[in-house]
Design a protein around this motif. Structure first.
Motif, mmCIF file in Angstrom:
data_model
loop_
_atom_site.group_PDB
_atom_site.id
_atom_site.type_symbol
_atom_site.label_atom_id
_atom_site.label_comp_id
_atom_site.label_asym_id
_atom_site.label_seq_id
_atom_site.Cartn_x
_atom_site.Cartn_y
_atom_site.Cartn_z
ATOM 1 N N ASN A 23 -3.026 6.063 -0.414
ATOM 2 C CA ASN A 23 -3.629 4.812 -0.147
ATOM 3 C C ASN A 23 -3.101 4.120 1.080
ATOM 4 O OD1 ASN A 23 -6.229 4.646 -2.110
ATOM 5 N ND2 ASN A 23 -4.613 5.793 -3.203
ATOM 6 N N ALA A 75 -4.430 5.832 4.104
ATOM 7 C CA ALA A 75 -5.755 5.624 4.151
ATOM 8 C C ALA A 75 -5.914 4.332 4.756
ATOM 9 C CB ALA A 75 -6.336 5.804 3.079
ATOM 10 N N PHE A 76 -5.407 3.148 4.381
ATOM 11 C CA PHE A 76 -5.458 1.810 4.716
ATOM 12 C C PHE A 76 -5.183 1.691 6.151
ATOM 13 C CE2 PHE A 76 -3.829 -2.267 5.785
ATOM 14 C CZ PHE A 76 -4.804 -3.184 5.493
ATOM 15 N N CYS A 77 -3.997 2.398 6.595
ATOM 16 C CA CYS A 77 -3.323 2.525 8.008
ATOM 17 C C CYS A 77 -4.403 3.177 8.746
ATOM 18 C CB CYS A 77 -2.095 2.944 8.165
ATOM 19 S SG CYS A 77 -0.963 1.823 7.509
ATOM 20 N N THR A 78 -5.034 4.499 8.479
ATOM 21 C CA THR A 78 -5.921 5.138 9.183
ATOM 22 C C THR A 78 -7.310 4.274 9.524
ATOM 23 O OG1 THR A 78 -5.166 7.010 8.115
ATOM 24 C CG2 THR A 78 -7.502 7.105 9.184
ATOM 25 N N GLY A 79 -7.769 3.451 8.464
ATOM 26 C CA GLY A 79 -9.010 2.717 8.692
ATOM 27 C C GLY A 79 -8.643 1.598 9.751
ATOM 28 N N ALA A 98 -8.912 6.383 -1.697
ATOM 29 C CA ALA A 98 -8.511 6.584 -0.617
ATOM 30 C C ALA A 98 -9.792 5.965 0.501
ATOM 31 C CB ALA A 98 -8.122 8.074 -0.176
ATOM 32 N N GLY A 101 -8.977 -0.951 5.297
ATOM 33 C CA GLY A 101 -8.086 -1.045 6.613
ATOM 34 C C GLY A 101 -9.137 -1.586 7.939
ATOM 35 N N SER A 160 -9.840 2.536 0.730
ATOM 36 C CA SER A 160 -8.447 2.101 1.274
ATOM 37 C C SER A 160 -8.815 2.039 2.541
ATOM 38 C CB SER A 160 -7.508 2.838 0.470
ATOM 39 O OG SER A 160 -7.077 2.507 -0.596
ATOM 40 N N GLU A 161 -9.267 3.107 3.224
ATOM 41 C CA GLU A 161 -9.520 3.304 4.720
ATOM 42 C C GLU A 161 -10.721 2.231 5.055
ATOM 43 O OE1 GLU A 161 -11.162 6.819 7.753
ATOM 44 O OE2 GLU A 161 -10.309 7.265 5.802
ATOM 45 N N ARG A 162 -11.731 2.059 4.128
ATOM 46 C CA ARG A 162 -12.563 1.053 4.751
ATOM 47 C C ARG A 162 -11.994 -0.426 4.474
ATOM 48 N NH1 ARG A 162 -16.533 4.662 1.980
ATOM 49 N NH2 ARG A 162 -15.788 4.042 -0.023
#
Length: 455
Positions: free
Chosen positions: A395, A398-402, A240, A247, A243-245
């Motif tokens: 994930n 997490a991508f969308c949060t990033g 995760a 994003g 995935s955030e990074r």
């Protein structure tokens, strides 16, 4: 007019991974070539035009190396023998003949013009002249060579008039010094009769010590499957944070693309045309994947919502085919590769302005694939299915949060356009899997059940 060489190419090309006309009936084939190097081995470059019985034509770029005698160590690259004036000449795939890979960079350093081919160095870094290149075995629609630790060369196999988006976008992003791309070192064009020159190849900085996003993600999924009593956020291989990074990196690239290339607000006509194009692709897909009939009403409803969507969209240049296999993780962050878009689409279509949500949807679909690809082996395991869904949701979120933190915009809110882009991509995946990996068809079909249920 058929020649010994065209007959060899007719037999050889359909078996190459980069050939896009598999399964189509050929009506004719012609070729014209020129010499790239006359030293040993001689290297020639050929434009091979394939005409199909349905009236369509495609042009492919085929470099050949020529030997006076058979070379046992090149047997896997052997194409065939062509009679000469006093002996036979042995033709090999020049991209798999290391000695034949040297002239590409030699001409690029010299900014040469060789026959119809023009070499354009970017002038920003040194090019490893004189070194041979090693083929990248995972390539599909194109062919790439790695030159030592310094550069990677991509040959665009299918030629179309106009500047390839991969070159155009990398050249534009160079001005922003975006840390999430590999700098462009040069490109090659080839004249096309009566049209713009076509992009034949490009050279980029090689990203050292990088890990492929797909392999990292699927390793995380395997770790989760191996831990029967742990949740996705408790497993040592939790993905995760990456995935955030990722994003955030995607948002950074989108922001710089909007800065250096044209952009404009989407109007109602664009929304309508987008919905119509999706509906048309669905109708075509039905002929290949009858299982789509179950989702037909839901998909049409998803697409109809796009035509009536009140959301605000900025149209700009985007990646066009973003997924985990198009990104590399380095010690300092993520690098995004291959901005040419979906190779099957016409080049002019790939250069059109689009919504960044298309890239977001592509990555969200890739998380679903990473989570579910191992279910193909055990489709009836409810525990694995639950854990796959848990990994995908974590994930994707997490991508969308990033992305949201870097851009100030939540790309994964209640967007009819995002859902439609996801559904459209899943329909495309259904066609691909039906033709190439029928046992994987369950993955996009499962996603369509979710996407249409939410419509």
């Amino acid at each position: 007019m058929s020649t010994a060489l065209t007959e060899l190419l007719r037999d050889w090309m359909p078996h190459q991974r980069w050939f896009g006309g598999k399964g189509r009936e050929w009506a004719e084939v012609t070729e014209e070539g020129f010499f790239l190097s006359r030293t040993e081995p001689v290297v020639s470059v050929h434009r091979v035009r394939v005409g199909y019985t349905d009236g369509a034509t495609e042009t492919y770029l085929v470099p050949l190396s020529w030997r006076a005698h058979p070379e046992e160590e090149l047997s896997s690259a052997f194409i065939g023998a062509v009679p000469g004036a006093d002996r036979e000449n042995y033709a090999y795939d020049a991209m798999r003949d290391r000695d034949a890979t040297v002239p590409w960079l030699t001409h690029l350093v010299a900014a040469s013009t060789v026959g119809p081919m023009h070499f354009h160095p970017a002038g920003v870094a040194s090019i490893p002249d004189g070194a041979p290149g090693d083929i990248v075995s995972t390539e599909q629609s194109n062919t790439s060579l790695v030159y030592g630790q310094d550069a990677i060369f991509k040959l665009f196999r299918r030629l179309e008039p106009g500047l390839n988006p991969d070159v155009e976008i990398h050249d534009a992003l160079r001005r922003t010094e975006n840390k999430h791309i590999a700098p462009l070192l040069g490109h090659i064009e080839i004249d096309e009769p009566g049209a713009e020159p076509a992009t034949a190849a490009m050279l980029q900085t090689f990203v050292r010590g990088a890990s492929d996003g797909w392999r990292l993600a699927t390793a995380s999924v395997r770790d989760l499957y191996a831990e029967g009593d742990l949740h996705a956020d408790e497993v040592g291989g939790d993905f995760a944070a990456d995935s955030e990074r990722l994003g955030a990196a995607t948002a950074s690239v989108h922001a710089d693309l909007a800065q250096v290339l044209p952009s404009e607000p989407a109007d109602r006509e664009w929304f309508g045309a987008t919905a119509q194009a999706m509906a048309a692709r669905l109708e075509q897909a039905l002929a290949v994947v009858p299982q789509l009939e179950e989702h037909l009403a839901g998909l049409r409803a998803v697409y109809a919502r796009v035509a009536d969507s009140p959301e605000t969209v900025l149209r700009q240049r985007v990646h066009g085919d973003l997924h985990l296999g198009q990104v590399l993780r380095t010690a300092t962050g993520w690098v995004v590769l291959d901005f040419e878009g979906e190779p099957a689409r016409p080049l002019a279509e790939r250069r059109q302005l689009d919504s960044p949500l298309r890239d977001v949807a592509g990555m969200l679909r890739s998380f679903d694939y990473a989570a579910r690809h191992m279910l193909v082996e055990q489709p009836g395991d409810p525990q694995r299915a639950y854990r796959a869904q848990e990994w995908a949701v974590r994930n994707r979120g997490a991508f969308c949060t990033g992305y949201s933190a870097a851009s100030g915009m939540d790309p994964c809110g209640d967007s009819p356009l995002l859902r439609a882009f996801e559904a459209d991509k899943a329909v495309y995946e259904c066609v691909y899997e039906a033709r190439n990996r029928p046992h994987w068809l369950m993955i996009p079909l499962h996603s369509l059940s979710r996407l249409t249920a939410e419509a």
